[in-house]
Write a protein that holds these residues in place. Structure first.
Motif, short mmCIF file in Angstrom:
data_model
loop_
_atom_site.label_atom_id
_atom_site.label_comp_id
_atom_site.label_asym_id
_atom_site.label_seq_id
_atom_site.Cartn_x
_atom_site.Cartn_y
_atom_site.Cartn_z
N ARG A 1 5.67 6.74 11.33
CA ARG A 1 4.72 7.35 12.26
C ARG A 1 3.57 6.41 12.56
O ARG A 1 2.90 6.54 13.56
N LYS A 2 3.29 5.49 11.65
CA LYS A 2 2.16 4.60 11.86
C LYS A 2 2.51 3.54 12.90
O LYS A 2 3.61 3.01 12.92
N GLY A 3 1.57 3.21 13.75
CA GLY A 3 1.85 2.28 14.82
C GLY A 3 2.07 0.86 14.37
O GLY A 3 2.72 0.09 15.05
N LYS A 4 1.53 0.45 13.19
CA LYS A 4 1.64 -0.93 12.77
C LYS A 4 2.99 -1.27 12.16
O LYS A 4 3.31 -2.42 11.99
N ALA A 5 3.76 -0.26 11.75
CA ALA A 5 5.04 -0.54 11.12
C ALA A 5 6.02 -1.09 12.14
O ALA A 5 5.99 -0.76 13.31
N PRO B 1 -3.03 1.35 0.54
CA PRO B 1 -3.86 1.29 1.75
C PRO B 1 -3.11 0.62 2.89
O PRO B 1 -2.14 -0.11 2.67
N GLU B 2 -3.56 0.86 4.11
CA GLU B 2 -2.91 0.27 5.28
C GLU B 2 -3.13 -1.24 5.34
O GLU B 2 -2.23 -1.99 5.71
N ARG B 3 -4.32 -1.69 4.99
CA ARG B 3 -4.67 -3.10 5.13
C ARG B 3 -4.66 -3.81 3.78
O ARG B 3 -4.94 -3.21 2.74
N ARG B 4 -4.34 -5.11 3.83
CA ARG B 4 -4.33 -5.97 2.64
C ARG B 4 -3.51 -5.35 1.51
O ARG B 4 -3.95 -5.26 0.36
N ASP C 1 -4.35 -1.18 -5.29
CA ASP C 1 -5.56 -1.68 -4.62
C ASP C 1 -5.45 -3.20 -4.48
O ASP C 1 -5.66 -3.93 -5.45
N GLY C 2 -5.09 -3.66 -3.29
CA GLY C 2 -5.01 -5.10 -3.04
C GLY C 2 -3.76 -5.77 -3.57
O GLY C 2 -3.73 -6.98 -3.71
N VAL C 3 -2.72 -5.01 -3.85
CA VAL C 3 -1.45 -5.59 -4.31
C VAL C 3 -0.63 -5.96 -3.08
O VAL C 3 -0.23 -5.09 -2.30
N THR C 4 -0.36 -7.23 -2.91
CA THR C 4 0.27 -7.71 -1.67
C THR C 4 1.72 -8.14 -1.84
O THR C 4 2.37 -8.48 -0.86
N ASN D 1 -8.14 4.47 4.41
CA ASN D 1 -9.21 4.04 3.51
C ASN D 1 -8.86 4.54 2.11
O ASN D 1 -8.81 5.74 1.86
N LEU D 2 -8.61 3.61 1.19
CA LEU D 2 -8.17 4.00 -0.15
C LEU D 2 -9.24 4.77 -0.90
O LEU D 2 -8.94 5.75 -1.60
#
Length: 324
Positions: free
Chosen positions: A73-77, A203-206, A177-180, A232-233
């Motif tokens: 559903r998310k646009g970035k995927a 989270p969505e980012r990073r 949190d921040g696991v990439t 936002n986590l």
């Protein structure tokens, strides 16, 4: 005379046809295209998204081992391509969701190709014979060895989906949190499934996403454990606190050692930071407790997958000891 069409033998040629009028193109361009579709009928309109959410995403089948999640559903995927014979075979063995398998024309069939074709046939996947030039384009020039898979975008859950009162046992969620590294995410999903957890929050980012690599590392657990994604986590953790969860952050400098964790039998969210930077400041300030894992001084830190697995085991052990 040159240009005199009346001279003997001259023939007027009209290669481009009639030059008078526009052939109706201008008139058709002025015609209306019908009424504007309703907001709920336009795919990317907020009203359409709200309507789809109200209708329900229908994830029950995926959680019970049924068909894997479809488009996100998310646009970035976005969709992903897995290329190479070994990678394709491993993805099919791990049950990674696939929409299409591409096979190069006149491919030299070895054991890996035969296994991939058999697995795709058993799953009822579309198999497209594709020219090698087109396969080069699809895989963006990767070394595909004549085989590739199209993996659909992962359908992330919402934070509210982790608050399922019908789920058995005491609620247990892991947040990253921040696991990439997607392999760490896959390992966490696998540990959550192994120790009776109910979901994973990223989270969505990073942050790592549920790619084919994460699916493979989860060893099929991603089909049963929902992974939610938050804009936002920190706010998502606060939302879970309001729902009755205690938020526990993992850090080497924690105030509580893991064996002495008194909150293990309560609804908890275990927050795991990156191996290098640890927990971000705002997330650490949101945690109810900071917990450390006792380690030998020769070891500086554990990666996210291992740290989550150790913590989940200890929580499961304490819950089993108290009969909860």
């Amino acid at each position: 005379m040159p240009g005199n069409s009346q001279r003997r033998g001259a023939i007027r040629k009209n290669a481009k046809g009639a030059t008078v009028g526009s052939g109706g193109q201008r008139r058709r361009g002025l015609e209306g295209k019908g009424p504007t579709p309703k907001a709920v009928d336009r795919e990317y309109h907020p009203a359409a998204k709200r309507a789809r959410k109200a209708a329900g995403p229908g994830r029950a089948g995926a959680r019970s081992g049924g068909p894997a999640r479809g488009a996100a559903r998310k646009g970035k995927a976005s969709s992903e391509v897995v290329a190479g014979r070994n990678s394709v075979v491993e993805a099919l063995r791990a049950g990674v969701p696939v929409t299409t398998m591409y096979v190069a024309s006149r491919i030299d069939a070895d054991d890996r190709v035969r296994e991939a074709l058999k697995a795709a046939g058993e799953r009822g996947l579309p198999i497209l014979e594709t020219p090698r030039g087109e396969l080069d384009r699809i895989t963006d020039g990767a070394v595909h060895q004549g085989l590739a898979l199209q993996v659909p975008p992962y359908d992330y859950a919402e934070v509210a989906d982790l608050l399922d009162p019908q789920a058995p046992g005491i609620p247990l969620v892991v947040a990253l949190d921040g696991v990439t590294d997607p392999r760490n995410l896959g390992a966490v999903v696998r540990s959550v499934a192994a120790f009776g957890g109910h979901g994973v929050l990223v989270p969505e980012r990073r942050s790592a996403g549920m790619t084919a690599s994460a699916w493979k590392t989860s060893a099929g657990a991603a089909a049963r454990i929902p992974v939610a994604r938050a804009t936002n986590l920190t706010r998502a953790l606060q939302e879970l606190q309001k729902a009755g969860f205690f938020v526990l952050g993992l850090d080497m400098e924690g105030d509580v050692d893991l064996p002495g964790l008194a909150l293990a039998t309560e609804p908890v969210v275990v927050v795991v930071g990156s191996e290098g930077k640890g927990l971000s400041r705002l997330v650490a300030e949101t945690c109810d407790q900071i917990v450390s894992i006792p380690m030998s001084s020769a070891v500086e830190s554990l990666n996210a997958g291992v740290a989550a697995g150790v913590t989940l085991y200890e929580i499961a052990r304490q819950r089993a000891a108290t009969g909860r």
